[in-house]
Design a protein around this motif. Structure first.
Motif: not given
Lengths: 238, 122
Positions: B22-26
């Protein structure tokens, strides 16, 4: 009897030696810390790192060789981060009741971390590349390195700055918090996790589960906040 | 013990997969922490062995940062000519962040009873 250099070659090729060195250095650091009456600057992470770096430098060992052994310890950071869900769950009632205050404080802290890092850097004439690498220093390493890369800084410099920020926070944080009269364990944990990610959280957990839960949560939320806020702010101001 | 370790590693693995896809920034482990937390909420209690494994991992959390900390030795030259602004920014910003976060939190959060069994050396 085998030649000492043969033994050295054999041992330095196996993970055993540097794994043992890492544990022994930390154990000694912890012993020193306790013996000193827990003097903040004798933080066991700091003394262990200094001891290991000294030994590696004296023996002419590269970091890559060391890490082949030490990676087994390093790997556990992942599962340990997941395990922070347990103190968080046990303290959830208190987290929930202060959720609004928590988010507001975290945002203030996150903006302060970014703003003062860039501000001090600018004031003292840091290069643009250094400023970008400094800005995300309070976020946990993988997130901070990703942001730096995205904005055109040096991810490996950021990795160093993140670790140094963690150690500084663990050393300076508790005395500073006592100095300004913060006795609330929620606030103490939250501050350590926001400013100093996992190393701050390790320090907060030593003080108890309540501080640890708030600190672990702050680490996760600040990673998220920095990743969202910093690129926006950067494009706004630079 | 084994099932608790499997659960924790599975949460990390799913966390890594979800954040990558999902390309999440965490980081993956942070997503894994959220997942494990949700699972505990659903279950309504911490299984005894999961609690035991987590506590033993977290008891020595500081140790786990030593290998990454030693990595500083490979990059010290990067601090190079900007060492003064870097040192000032690290110290100043860390102190300011801790003070601001803690002060805002203690102003905004309603006080809790101080009957919790925390040690006094935080």
């Amino acid at each position: 009897m085998a030649d000492i250099s043969e033994v050295w070659v054999y041992l330095s090729a196996s993970p055993l030696m540097f794994l043992t060195l890492t544990l022994a250095a930390f154990q000694s650091g912890s012993w020193l810390y306790d013996r000193s009456g827990q003097k903040p600057f004798l933080n066991p992470v700091l003394t262990a790192v200094i001891a290991v770096v000294t030994l590696l430098t004296l023996s002419g060992t590269s970091y890559q060789t060391y890490f082949e052994g030490a990676q087994f310890v390093h790997f556990l950071l992942g599962p340990a981060t997941v395990a922070l869900a347990i103190p968080l769950y046990r303290q959830f009632e208190r987290v929930r009741r202060s959720a609004l205050a928590l988010v507001a404080s975290l945002l203030c802290g996150s903006l302060t971390a970014i703003g003062t890092a860039v501000g001090f850097g600018l004031l003292l004439g840091a290069s643009r590349e250094t400023l970008v690498s400094l800005a995300p220093k309070s976020a946990t390493a993988p997130v901070a390195m990703g942001i730096t890369e995205q904005l055109g800084g040096l991810p490996s410099l950021t990795a160093v700055l993140v670790i140094l920020t963690g150690i500084l926070g663990a050393i300076l944080g508790p005395p500073l918090l006592s100095l300004i009269g913060i006795k609330d364990w929620r606030a103490r944990g939250l501050a350590l996790g926001t400013a100093s990610h996992g190393i701050g959280t390790a320090r907060a957990l030593q003080a108890g589960e309540l501080a640890g839960a708030f600190s672990g949560l702050a680490m996760g939320l600040n990673a998220l906040a920095t990743a969202i806020l910093l690129p926006v702010l950067w494009r706004l101001f630079f | 013990m084994l099932s608790a370790l499997t659960l924790i590693l599975s949460c990390q693995l799913v966390g890594e997969l979800v954040t990558r896809f999902l390309g999440l920034p965490v980081p993956g482990p942070v997503a894994g922490m959220v997942l494990l937390f949700v699972l505990l909420l659903v279950k309504g209690t911490v299984p005894k062995d999961v609690g035991a494994v987590a506590d033993s991992l977290l008891r020595h959390l500081a140790l786990l940062f030593v290998p990454a900390g030693v990595g500083v030795m490979a990059h010290l030259d990067l601090l190079g000519q900007d060492w003064l602004p870097i040192t000032a920014a690290l110290v100043g910003s860390t102190l300011a962040t801790i003070a601001v976060t803690a002060l805002v939190m203690s102003w905004l959060a309603r006080p809790i009873s101080t009957d919790n069994p925390e040690k006094e050396n935080g």
